[in-house]
Design a protein around this motif. Sequence first.
Motif, PDB file in Angstrom:
ATOM      1  N   PRO A 145      -5.542  -5.044  -3.848  1.00 56.30           N
ATOM      2  CA  PRO A 145      -7.130  -4.911  -4.463  1.00 56.30           C
ATOM      3  C   PRO A 145      -7.852  -5.386  -3.565  1.00 56.30           C
ATOM      4  O   PRO A 145      -7.914  -5.888  -2.687  1.00 56.30           O
ATOM      5  CB  PRO A 145      -7.269  -5.788  -5.585  1.00 56.30           C
ATOM      6  CG  PRO A 145      -6.015  -6.528  -5.882  1.00 56.30           C
ATOM      7  CD  PRO A 145      -5.311  -6.111  -5.412  1.00 56.30           C
ATOM      8  N   LYS A 153      -8.512  -3.230  -8.883  1.00 51.18           N
ATOM      9  CA  LYS A 153      -7.808  -2.633  -7.480  1.00 51.18           C
ATOM     10  C   LYS A 153      -9.736  -2.950  -6.969  1.00 51.18           C
ATOM     11  O   LYS A 153      -9.492  -2.637  -5.667  1.00 51.18           O
ATOM     12  CB  LYS A 153      -7.308  -1.542  -7.397  1.00 51.18           C
ATOM     13  CG  LYS A 153      -6.138  -1.351  -8.277  1.00 51.18           C
ATOM     14  CD  LYS A 153      -5.277  -1.575  -7.873  1.00 51.18           C
ATOM     15  CE  LYS A 153      -3.894  -1.463  -8.419  1.00 51.18           C
ATOM     16  NZ  LYS A 153      -3.006  -2.988  -7.477  1.00 51.18           N
ATOM     17  N   THR A 154     -10.391  -3.157  -7.417  1.00 49.45           N
ATOM     18  CA  THR A 154     -12.718  -3.114  -6.846  1.00 49.45           C
ATOM     19  C   THR A 154     -12.668  -4.702  -7.704  1.00 49.45           C
ATOM     20  O   THR A 154     -13.028  -4.393  -9.318  1.00 49.45           O
ATOM     21  CB  THR A 154     -12.858  -2.030  -7.663  1.00 49.45           C
ATOM     22  OG1 THR A 154     -11.974  -1.632  -6.455  1.00 49.45           O
ATOM     23  CG2 THR A 154     -14.269  -2.314  -6.292  1.00 49.45           C
ATOM     24  N   CYS A 175      -3.489 -12.216  -3.989  1.00 51.28           N
ATOM     25  CA  CYS A 175      -3.516 -10.788  -4.733  1.00 51.28           C
ATOM     26  C   CYS A 175      -1.771 -10.970  -5.040  1.00 51.28           C
ATOM     27  O   CYS A 175      -1.186  -9.498  -5.026  1.00 51.28           O
ATOM     28  CB  CYS A 175      -3.796 -10.472  -3.866  1.00 51.28           C
ATOM     29  SG  CYS A 175      -6.112 -10.786  -4.293  1.00 51.28           S
ATOM     30  N   THR A 218      -5.190  -8.931 -10.446  1.00 53.38           N
ATOM     31  CA  THR A 218      -4.382  -8.344  -9.771  1.00 53.38           C
ATOM     32  C   THR A 218      -3.262  -7.594 -10.470  1.00 53.38           C
ATOM     33  O   THR A 218      -3.077  -6.483 -10.590  1.00 53.38           O
ATOM     34  CB  THR A 218      -4.058  -8.987  -8.614  1.00 53.38           C
ATOM     35  OG1 THR A 218      -4.861  -9.288  -7.731  1.00 53.38           O
ATOM     36  CG2 THR A 218      -2.941  -7.865  -7.287  1.00 53.38           C
ATOM     37  N   PRO A 243      -3.494   2.776 -10.557  1.00 51.40           N
ATOM     38  CA  PRO A 243      -5.074   1.907 -10.468  1.00 51.40           C
ATOM     39  C   PRO A 243      -5.833   2.245 -12.064  1.00 51.40           C
ATOM     40  O   PRO A 243      -5.715   2.828 -11.970  1.00 51.40           O
ATOM     41  CB  PRO A 243      -6.084   2.184  -9.216  1.00 51.40           C
ATOM     42  CG  PRO A 243      -5.609   3.477  -8.971  1.00 51.40           C
ATOM     43  CD  PRO A 243      -4.054   3.750  -8.875  1.00 51.40           C
ATOM     44  N   THR A 302      -0.364  -1.524  -5.187  1.00 56.94           N
ATOM     45  CA  THR A 302      -1.741  -1.566  -4.036  1.00 56.94           C
ATOM     46  C   THR A 302      -2.608  -2.898  -4.062  1.00 56.94           C
ATOM     47  O   THR A 302      -2.683  -3.598  -5.177  1.00 56.94           O
ATOM     48  CB  THR A 302      -2.809  -0.769  -4.839  1.00 56.94           C
ATOM     49  OG1 THR A 302      -1.137   0.549  -4.904  1.00 56.94           O
ATOM     50  CG2 THR A 302      -3.306   0.117  -4.202  1.00 56.94           C
ATOM     51  N   GLN A 339       1.389  -1.097   0.435  1.00 55.17           N
ATOM     52  CA  GLN A 339       0.460   0.024   0.614  1.00 55.17           C
ATOM     53  C   GLN A 339       0.134   1.001  -0.004  1.00 55.17           C
ATOM     54  O   GLN A 339      -0.100   2.497   0.627  1.00 55.17           O
ATOM     55  CB  GLN A 339      -1.220  -0.102   1.284  1.00 55.17           C
ATOM     56  CG  GLN A 339      -1.636  -1.331   1.177  1.00 55.17           C
ATOM     57  CD  GLN A 339      -2.928  -1.944   0.099  1.00 55.17           C
ATOM     58  OE1 GLN A 339      -2.839  -1.412  -0.698  1.00 55.17           O
ATOM     59  NE2 GLN A 339      -4.155  -1.198   0.725  1.00 55.17           N
TER      60      GLN A 339
END
Lengths: 239, 239
Positions: A145, A103-104, A132, A98, A75, A143, A46
Amino acid sequence: MNLILLEPSDFAEAADVAVLRGRRFQHIVDVHKAEVGDTLKVGALQGQIGEGVVIERGEQHIALAVSLHRAPPPPLPLNLILALPRPKMLKRTIQHATALGVKTLYLINAYRVEKSYWQSPWLAEDKLREQCLLGLEQAVDTTMPAIFLRKRFKPFVEDELPDIAAASRKLVAHPVTDTPCPVDIAEHTTLAVGPEGGFIPYEVEKLQAAGFESVHLGPRILRVETALPVLLARLFPGR
Amino acid sequence: MNLILLEPSDFAEAADVAVLRGRRFQHIVDVHKAEVGDTLKVGALQGQIGEGVVIERGEQHIALAVSLHRAPPPPLPLNLILALPRPKMLKRTIQHATALGVKTLYLINAYRVEKSYWQSPWLAEDKLREQCLLGLEQAVDTTMPAIFLRKRFKPFVEDELPDIAAASRKLVAHPVTDTPCPVDIAEHTTLAVGPEGGFIPYEVEKLQAAGFESVHLGPRILRVETALPVLLARLFPGR
């Protein structure tokens, strides 16, 4: 592992020294064959990406002096809504999504998703997280997901999806349409991808009622694991 | 199996009746659960696509009355030059490439291709053919790719590649360049893709000397099996 991902707990000894054991230690020793003085590409989960210089190498641990100085790749401007793949393909699909910068991710039910797929041990939070991490290590990204499981199609599409997809371009990949998937769109997008065999007409109608436009990928029928990189490369080339 | 592929030997009894046994018979019975009178999507290998109506179903065979009337999807205007993937990924890569419409594939050696990969039993002609058939059945296509094995990099690139790539756009996927992979090009293309870890500088120089331009795919490092659909979707969206 193109990137060694570091977690806050790795920095217990000092703010800029990461001490690694287990899988990452073994990989650095076996694959990178890193010795004291060598530099490895590292990233804070992150957080930022940079370098780690090996300052100590023991039998069970390795210590890196870490300096972080650049942001991870941006992202994709995307919410991915994916019918739950069969267990055999789930791991790979999570890794690929990933690595591609998703990311979502909503894993949802659909008529052609077999009930047993929801029993897969690979759906446990720690197993999804593991896949991931592998995707991030591959792609050189930090980052994580966010993955959401939604076991009921209708309440998801009727009650939750409108908010998720609000103010985004809404597309559903569906071979039976004349509209090709657009290329290089700048907009934030919500993309729904069906199971093997596709969404059934009722599901496509429900998605259309929620504002989703059906788009196809060309004359060939692709597996989800091939269709996903193709879709994302078309929508966001170079992202 | 989105398409039942038919071979000349299936038509031994009559010119428009195909009799199937073995894998295809089993699939039609188990997955399609086809009964007499049902219609299946069929295609003649290297020929047209159409329908097969079940006219007889035995314990070990099924007979289809076949009518063929449309062309398979057009081939990608592409020669793909691919460093031999590790055995675990080889099967999938052949299937994916075939499903994506690749019709000319050279599997070549490179410095980061481990010697042992060339011993894989999956490189046998019948095994490669099997994976190609699975790719065609998935994608609803009938045109078999031609696959060539080239175990020596330098003679291939120096002596053979110039003729193969003549009059085509020449690209090599290489993360270490500032030039992004072009999008939606109409030209016939020869695309070289390296092994895990990439081509070494010497190999990239050799390819550049042969007229190849280095292009990257964006900020993320992708596995070959993910990079391939991404590359082809960028170069030939909707083909």
